[in-house]
Design a protein around this motif. Structure first.
Motif, PDB file in Angstrom:
ATOM      1  N   VAL A  65       0.892  -1.156  -0.132  1.00 21.00           N
ATOM      2  CA  VAL A  65      -0.080   0.064   0.126  1.00 21.00           C
ATOM      3  C   VAL A  65       0.924   1.362   0.070  1.00 21.00           C
ATOM      4  O   VAL A  65       0.627   2.210  -0.653  1.00 21.00           O
ATOM      5  CB  VAL A  65      -0.950  -0.148   1.155  1.00 21.00           C
ATOM      6  CG1 VAL A  65      -1.639   1.364   1.478  1.00 21.00           C
ATOM      7  CG2 VAL A  65      -1.879  -1.091   1.138  1.00 21.00           C
ATOM      8  N   ARG A  66       2.000   1.127   0.840  1.00 21.29           N
ATOM      9  CA  ARG A  66       2.790   2.241   0.864  1.00 21.29           C
ATOM     10  C   ARG A  66       3.499   2.741  -0.571  1.00 21.29           C
ATOM     11  O   ARG A  66       3.640   3.808  -1.097  1.00 21.29           O
ATOM     12  CB  ARG A  66       3.832   2.167   1.882  1.00 21.29           C
ATOM     13  CG  ARG A  66       3.580   2.174   3.391  1.00 21.29           C
ATOM     14  CD  ARG A  66       4.632   1.685   4.196  1.00 21.29           C
ATOM     15  NE  ARG A  66       5.781   2.647   4.162  1.00 21.29           N
ATOM     16  CZ  ARG A  66       5.881   3.642   4.694  1.00 21.29           C
ATOM     17  NH1 ARG A  66       5.151   4.290   5.609  1.00 21.29           N
ATOM     18  NH2 ARG A  66       7.001   4.637   4.471  1.00 21.29           N
ATOM     19  N   TYR A  68       2.248   1.589  -3.386  1.00 21.29           N
ATOM     20  CA  TYR A  68       1.328   2.005  -4.431  1.00 21.29           C
ATOM     21  C   TYR A  68       0.889   3.502  -4.377  1.00 21.29           C
ATOM     22  O   TYR A  68       0.778   4.195  -5.272  1.00 21.29           O
ATOM     23  CB  TYR A  68      -0.074   1.121  -4.073  1.00 21.29           C
ATOM     24  CG  TYR A  68      -1.089   1.874  -5.043  1.00 21.29           C
ATOM     25  CD1 TYR A  68      -1.275   1.338  -6.123  1.00 21.29           C
ATOM     26  CD2 TYR A  68      -2.315   2.633  -4.257  1.00 21.29           C
ATOM     27  CE1 TYR A  68      -2.376   1.981  -7.170  1.00 21.29           C
ATOM     28  CE2 TYR A  68      -3.084   3.284  -5.103  1.00 21.29           C
ATOM     29  CZ  TYR A  68      -3.489   2.754  -6.114  1.00 21.29           C
ATOM     30  OH  TYR A  68      -4.337   3.115  -7.110  1.00 21.29           O
ATOM     31  N   THR A  69       1.223   4.059  -2.982  1.00 21.14           N
ATOM     32  CA  THR A  69       0.728   5.584  -2.660  1.00 21.14           C
ATOM     33  C   THR A  69       1.843   6.349  -3.247  1.00 21.14           C
ATOM     34  O   THR A  69       1.496   7.284  -3.827  1.00 21.14           O
ATOM     35  CB  THR A  69       0.887   5.711  -1.113  1.00 21.14           C
ATOM     36  OG1 THR A  69      -0.271   4.853  -0.577  1.00 21.14           O
ATOM     37  CG2 THR A  69       0.334   7.121  -0.953  1.00 21.14           C
ATOM     38  N   THR A  70       3.219   5.745  -3.042  1.00 25.29           N
ATOM     39  CA  THR A  70       4.005   6.497  -3.559  1.00 25.29           C
ATOM     40  C   THR A  70       4.110   6.616  -4.856  1.00 25.29           C
ATOM     41  O   THR A  70       4.564   7.617  -5.697  1.00 25.29           O
ATOM     42  CB  THR A  70       5.554   6.084  -2.921  1.00 25.29           C
ATOM     43  OG1 THR A  70       5.619   5.891  -1.781  1.00 25.29           O
ATOM     44  CG2 THR A  70       6.658   6.688  -3.503  1.00 25.29           C
ATOM     45  N   VAL A  73      -0.319   7.401  -6.447  1.00 25.95           N
ATOM     46  CA  VAL A  73      -1.262   8.368  -5.723  1.00 25.95           C
ATOM     47  C   VAL A  73      -0.352   9.759  -5.831  1.00 25.95           C
ATOM     48  O   VAL A  73      -0.900  10.819  -6.416  1.00 25.95           O
ATOM     49  CB  VAL A  73      -1.676   8.051  -4.470  1.00 25.95           C
ATOM     50  CG1 VAL A  73      -2.624   9.167  -3.928  1.00 25.95           C
ATOM     51  CG2 VAL A  73      -2.535   6.803  -4.521  1.00 25.95           C
ATOM     52  N   VAL A  74       0.782   9.659  -5.360  1.00 27.73           N
ATOM     53  CA  VAL A  74       1.631  11.029  -5.432  1.00 27.73           C
ATOM     54  C   VAL A  74       1.703  11.702  -6.755  1.00 27.73           C
ATOM     55  O   VAL A  74       1.513  12.961  -6.678  1.00 27.73           O
ATOM     56  CB  VAL A  74       2.929  10.517  -4.654  1.00 27.73           C
ATOM     57  CG1 VAL A  74       3.739  12.043  -4.774  1.00 27.73           C
ATOM     58  CG2 VAL A  74       2.681  10.475  -3.278  1.00 27.73           C
ATOM     59  N   GLN A  89      -3.749  11.919   1.762  1.00 26.82           N
ATOM     60  CA  GLN A  89      -3.614  10.716   1.189  1.00 26.82           C
ATOM     61  C   GLN A  89      -2.496  10.532   0.361  1.00 26.82           C
ATOM     62  O   GLN A  89      -2.257   9.549  -0.190  1.00 26.82           O
ATOM     63  CB  GLN A  89      -4.666  11.082   0.231  1.00 26.82           C
ATOM     64  CG  GLN A  89      -6.231  10.698   0.793  1.00 26.82           C
ATOM     65  CD  GLN A  89      -6.631  12.233   1.504  1.00 26.82           C
ATOM     66  OE1 GLN A  89      -6.063  13.207   1.603  1.00 26.82           O
ATOM     67  NE2 GLN A  89      -7.662  11.753   2.339  1.00 26.82           N
ATOM     68  N   ALA A  90      -1.629  11.424   0.336  1.00 27.45           N
ATOM     69  CA  ALA A  90      -0.210  11.453  -0.410  1.00 27.45           C
ATOM     70  C   ALA A  90       0.816  10.946   0.550  1.00 27.45           C
ATOM     71  O   ALA A  90       1.816  10.667   0.169  1.00 27.45           O
ATOM     72  CB  ALA A  90       0.132  12.526  -1.053  1.00 27.45           C
ATOM     73  N   PRO A  92       2.178   7.681   2.565  1.00 34.73           N
ATOM     74  CA  PRO A  92       2.359   6.302   2.739  1.00 34.73           C
ATOM     75  C   PRO A  92       1.782   5.905   3.981  1.00 34.73           C
ATOM     76  O   PRO A  92       1.077   5.000   4.208  1.00 34.73           O
ATOM     77  CB  PRO A  92       3.874   6.181   2.456  1.00 34.73           C
ATOM     78  CG  PRO A  92       4.405   7.162   1.670  1.00 34.73           C
ATOM     79  CD  PRO A  92       3.630   8.353   2.150  1.00 34.73           C
ATOM     80  N   SER A  95      -1.957   6.330   4.335  1.00 37.00           N
ATOM     81  CA  SER A  95      -2.562   5.237   3.467  1.00 37.00           C
ATOM     82  C   SER A  95      -2.717   3.879   4.021  1.00 37.00           C
ATOM     83  O   SER A  95      -3.549   3.315   3.982  1.00 37.00           O
ATOM     84  CB  SER A  95      -2.124   5.390   2.093  1.00 37.00           C
ATOM     85  OG  SER A  95      -2.261   6.545   1.396  1.00 37.00           O
ATOM     86  N   SER A  96      -1.452   3.385   4.514  1.00 32.74           N
ATOM     87  CA  SER A  96      -1.413   2.022   4.908  1.00 32.74           C
ATOM     88  C   SER A  96      -2.399   1.890   6.180  1.00 32.74           C
ATOM     89  O   SER A  96      -2.855   0.745   6.670  1.00 32.74           O
ATOM     90  CB  SER A  96      -0.032   1.634   5.279  1.00 32.74           C
ATOM     91  OG  SER A  96       0.606   2.646   6.195  1.00 32.74           O
TER      92      SER A  96
END
Length: 319
Positions: A65-66, A68-70, A73-74, A89-90, A92, A95-96
């Motif tokens: 998840v971290r 994916y966020t990096t 999402v970022v 939300q940006a 990590p 998000s996790s």
């Protein structure tokens, strides 16, 4: 030494049946003890492996998840981030944590699982490392080559198994929020203030990613299984000892007693008693040997009686 001699003296004075019973009892106790130790070791290893596997699976999921966020999402929020806007939300860690919270709402089985990115100087005080977590972070700082730590800890009076990974800033862009308050996003300062989460340096370990899984129920089930298996093993051992003891008394001790009884009767001149052969094994061979000895003794006595009668008749004639 004296106690050992006394024990040997007592043992030597026991009957054969009691000696066999004592020997079988000793084997029983040693067998149960060794079986318990071996089974406990195997169950302990299996339990720790099961718990650690679950912890690693959760940790790898959250790290996905971290990641994916990096990576996903970022970049989509980059334009807003370039305008010095703070977007949770940006982050990590945010998000996790949110993914785990949502997962726990839908799965009661995982409601007691704990996840924390424990920091020595966090932006959000909820991530502040406690005494135990601080010790872990300092251990990572002390040993740079250390990749992970794991073990058991007590949380809220319950036993938990934890896995910890070191956390550090590896992207220079992250320093915008954690270097000094004057370059941090104003929206972040408005939420968290300007006293915490600053002074971080690139590649400096300042926290630990920790997953904690409740181990009480798993360990309790392992103990219950150990008791159940040891009960079955004890019953099997006890049955085997009882059968062996019964067999020895029936086919070894009893025939020997019968041989002793007949031998004593023969020694007093009672030649009418007979040795009873009950088997074709070594005990049977022993009884056959005693039977032949009895017959030989009877024949020798009869020859002696005839010899004595002949001598007496000869003596009477001469007289």
């Amino acid at each position: 030494m004296n106690s050992l001699k006394r024990s040997l003296l007592i043992f030597n004075n026991l009957t054969l049946a009691k000696k066999l019973t004592a020997l079988l009892l000793l084997i029983f106790i040693e067998g149960i003890a060794l079986s318990g130790i071996a089974l406990a070791s195997v169950l302990n290893y299996k339990t720790q492996y099961e718990i650690s596997s679950s912890a690693w699976l959760l940790l790898q999921t959250l790290n996905s998840v971290r990641s994916y966020t990096t990576t996903e999402v970022v970049p989509q929020l980059q334009s807003r981030l370039d305008n010095n806007e703070f977007i949770q939300q940006a982050i990590p860690a945010y998000s996790s944590r949110k993914v785990l919270e949502d997962f726990q709402k839908k799965n009661d089985k995982f409601k007691d699982f704990l996840y924390k990115e424990a920091m020595l100087n966090p932006t959000n005080l909820r991530d502040k490392a406690d005494t135990f977590e601080t010790t872990i972070v300092k251990e990572f700082q002390k040993q740079k080559s250390l990749n992970s730590l794991s073990g058991f800890r007590s949380i809220f009076g319950k036993n938990f198994f934890y896995i910890a990974l070191p956390l550090s800033i590896t992207e220079s862009s992250c320093l915008q929020c954690h270097s000094t308050p004057d370059v941090a996003p104003k929206t972040m300062i408005d939420i968290y203030g300007d006293r915490n989460g600053f002074g971080w340096k690139l590649n400096m370990i300042n926290g630990a990613q920790i997953v904690s899984i409740p181990a009480h129920e798993v360990l309790q089930k392992a103990r219950q299984f150990l008791v159940l298996v040891m009960g079955v093993v004890t019953l099997i051992f006890a049955s085997a000892i009882y059968i062996a003891n019964f067999w020895l008394k029936r086919y070894v001790v009893k025939p020997i007693k019968q041989v002793v009884r007949v031998t004593e009767a023969v020694s007093t001149g009672n030649f009418d008693v007979e040795f009873e052969k009950v088997s074709n094994d070594e005990i049977g061979s022993l009884i056959e040997a005693f039977t032949r000895m009895k017959l030989s003794l009877i024949m020798a006595i009869r020859r002696y009686e005839r010899y004595r009668m002949v001598n007496r008749e000869t003596h009477d004639k001469k007289a």
